[in-house]
Enzyme design. Structure first.
Site, PDB file in Angstrom:
ATOM      1  N   SER A 214       0.835  -1.202   0.000  1.00  0.00           N
ATOM      2  CA  SER A 214       0.000   0.000   0.000  1.00  0.00           C
ATOM      3  C   SER A 214       0.860   1.238   0.000  1.00  0.00           C
ATOM      4  CB  SER A 214      -0.920   0.004   1.219  1.00  0.00           C
ATOM      5  OG  SER A 214      -1.637   1.220   1.309  1.00  0.00           O
TER       6      SER A 214
ATOM      7  N   LYS B  54       1.513  -2.909   5.246  1.00  0.00           N
ATOM      8  CA  LYS B  54       0.548  -3.789   4.598  1.00  0.00           C
ATOM      9  C   LYS B  54       1.225  -4.577   3.476  1.00  0.00           C
ATOM     10  CE  LYS B  54      -4.262  -3.740   3.039  1.00  0.00           C
ATOM     11  NZ  LYS B  54      -4.188  -4.568   1.844  1.00  0.00           N
TER      12      LYS B  54
END
Length: 480
Positions: free
Chosen positions: A333, A339
Site C-alpha cells: 500500500s 501492509k
C-alpha cells in the site's frame, strides 16, 4: 617536379532504399533490406488490429518454418522442385527454426483471410532468405518464387491450421512442464505440513479436523489431473490436414504429397502427427481447438480456485484466518504502512479470468465457421497461444514467488482446532452422538473449548483424545 594532382576514387553508388514488387493489385515499393514482400506489406496496412505481430509467438513462426521445410522436401522427393531450390528453402527454414529472422514476421496475429497473410509472410521470408543463400538479391523471384516454389502443393487452408496445431503442441509442452513445477511445489508443502492439524471447512463453516498437508496435497492432485487432460487434448491436435490444399480435396497437390510431407514433418517436429482420414472434414472442423480451449479453461478455473484458497487462508494477519503466511514480495500500500498483499495469487486469478474469456472467443470463432473453411482461425490461434503462454507464466510465478515460501501458523491452527465446535464431529464415534452434541452446545454457550470439556467430563483421556486427533488417523487411505 610539380606534384601530380590526385583524383579520389568515386564513391560507390548508394544501395537503393527500396525494391519494387508486384501483386494482382499493382506495384509497391518494399524496403530493400526487408525479408518480407508485397503481400506482407499489404497485410500490415490492412490489419493494424492488436499491435501484436505473429513473431510474438516464436513457436508459431517455428511451426510455419517446419511446414515449409517439410513441403520443400516432399516436392523435391516427387521431382516437383529442383534440389538447389529445395536445399535453399530447407536451409532458410532451419535458420528460422533456430530463431533467426523472426523479426521479419510482421503481420498482425489477428487478420482477415483465414491466415492467408501469415502464410504469405512465411512464403516471402523463406523465399528471400533462400534467394540470398543461392547468391541472389531479395526480390529476384525469377530465381525462386514465394508462391511457385515455397508454397508449391500448398494452400493457406492446410498450411496455417497445421502450423497452428504444431505451435499449440510446442507451447502446451512448456505449460505441462510448468504445471509439473507447480505440482511439485504443492507436493513438497504437503509433506512439510503433514503433521499440522487444522479445521477443514465446508461453506466457510467449521467442518471436521484435517491436516494442512492434506489441504496442500489436494492442490497437487488437482494439477496432476489437469496435466493428464492437457496431454489428452494435445493428442487430438496432432491430427493435421496437410495436403488437403484449399478445401480438403487435394487439388493441385501430387497424390503422394500428403503422405510424404507429413512424414518429413513428423521427423522435423518430433511430434507423432497424423494426416486426417477425411481432409475435407479436417479442413473445416475446429473441434480440436475447442477441446483444447475447454481444457485450458478447466486448468484456469481450478488454478483460480486454488489461489482464492491461498488468499483466504492467509488473510489477516490479525483480523482474518491467518492460518498460513504467503511470502512477502512487495509493499502492499502507498498509504497503509506495513501492509502486504497476496499479489502473486491475485495475478494468477487475473490470468484465469483472461483464459476463461479466451475460451469464449474460441467457442464463437469455431461456431462461426461456414461450409468448407473456418475463416476465424487467426483469433482461435491468438486466444489459445495467449492462454497457454500466460498459464505457463502464472504456474511458474505461483510456484517460485509464492508456494515455495509459504509457512504455517502452527500454534494458531492448533488453537482453532481445540476451540472449534467441529471437533465434536470427530469425537462422535467415540463418545456417542448425544454426548458430542451436549459438549458442542456447552462449548458454544460458555466459550470454552470442546477439547477442555471432554477432558473435564472424563469422556476421554488425554492420550485417547490425542490418538483420535493424530494426523495419521485423519489421513486414512480409502479402501480399494
Amino acid at each position: 617536379m610539380a606534384d601530380t594532382p590526385s583524383h579520389p576514387s568515386p564513391a560507390p553508388a548508394p544501395s537503393p532504399a527500396f525494391r519494387a514488387e508486384h501483386d494482382l493489385l499493382g506495384d509497391r515499393d518494399i524496403p530493400a533490406d526487408a525479408y518480407y514482400g508485397v503481400h506482407t506489406l499489404r497485410a500490415v496496412e490492412n490489419f493494424p488490429i492488436t499491435g501484436t505481430p505473429i513473431s510474438a509467438y516464436p513457436e508459431l513462426v517455428a511451426a510455419l518454418a517446419c511446414v515449409k521445410q517439410a513441403a520443400a522436401l516432399a516436392n523435391r522427393d516427387l521431382g516437383l522442385l529442383g534440389a538447389d531450390k529445395a536445399d535453399a528453402i530447407v536451409a532458410a527454414c532451419e535458420e528460422i527454426r533456430g530463431g533467426k529472422l523472426h523479426d521479419a514476421f510482421v503481420v498482425d496475429v489477428i487478420q482477415g483471410g483465414a491466415g492467408t497473410s501469415t502464410n504469405m509472410n512465411a512464403n516471402e521470408v523463406v523465399a528471400n532468405r533462400a534467394l540470398e543463400l543461392l547468391g541472389h538479391a531479395k526480390g529476384e523471384y525469377g530465381h525462386l518464387h514465394p508462391l511457385e516454389d515455397v508454397n508449391a502443393g500448398q494452400s493457406t487452408n492446410d498450411v496455417y491450421p497445421t502450423a497452428v496445431k504444431i505451435a499449440l503442441d510446442f507451447t502446451a509442452q512448456r505449460l505441462l512442464d510448468a504445471m509439473e513445477v507447480l505440482r511439485d511445489a504443492f507436493a513438497a508443502k504437503a509433506e512439510e505440513f503433514a503433521d499440522v492439524l487444522k479445521m477443514g471447512r465446508t461453506q466457510l463453516q467449521d467442518a471436521v479436523p484435517m491436516t494442512l498437508g492434506q489441504e496442500f496435497a489436494t492442490y497437487a492432485v488437482m494439477l496432476e489431473e489437469d496435466r493428464k487432460r492437457l496431454g489428452e487434448a494435445c493428442e487430438l491436435i496432432r491430427e493435421i490436414n496437410l495436403g488437403g490444399t484449399a478445401i480438403g480435396t487435394g487439388l493441385n497437390a501430387h497424390p503422394e504429397y500428403a503422405a510424404r510431407a507429413s512424414r518429413h514433418l513428423r521427423r522435423i517436429t518430433g511430434l507423432p502427427l497424423t494426416v486426417a482420414d477425411d481432409l475435407v472434414e479436417a479442413t473445416q472442423d475446429a473441434g480440436a481447438f475447442v477441446q483444447l480451449s475447454g481444457v485450458l479453461k478447466r486448468i484456469a478455473v481450478k488454478l483460480s480456485k486454488t489461489c482464492n484458497d491461498l488468499r483466504l487462508l492467509s488473510c489477516g494477519p490479525r483480523a482474518g484466518f491467518g492460518e498460513i503466511n504467503l511470502p512477502p514480495v512487495q509493499a502492499g500500500s502507498s498509504i497503509m504502512p506495513g501492509k502486504v498483499n497476496p499479489v502473486v495469487p491475485e495475478v494468477v486469478n487475473q490470468i484465469a479470468f483472461e483464459v476463461i474469456g479466451n475460451d469464449m472467443a474460441v467457442t464463437m470463432a469455431a461456431e462461426a465457421g461456414q461450409l468448407q473453411l473456418n475463416a476465424f482461425e487467426p483469433v482461435i490461434a491468438h486466444s489459445l497461444l495467449k492462454s497457454l503462454t500466460h498459464l505457463r507464466a502464472g504456474c511458474l510465478t505461483l510456484a517460485e514467488r509464492c508456494v515455495t515460501g509459504i509457512t504455517a501458523n502452527r500454534e494458531h491452527l492448533a488453537h482453532l482446532v481445540a476451540h472449534s465446535i467441529g471437533l465434536a464431529t470427530a469425537l462422535n464415534p467415540h463418545i456417542g452422538y448425544e454426548q458430542a452434541t451436549a459438549v458442542a452446545q456447552e462449548a458454544l454457550r460458555t466459550g470454552r473449548s470442546v477439547h477442555e470439556l471432554v477432558l473435564e467430563k472424563g469422556l476421554l483421556t488425554e492420550d485417547e483424545l490425542g490418538g483420535i486427533l493424530h494426523p495419521d488417523n485423519l489421513a486414512r487411505p480409502h479402501a480399494r
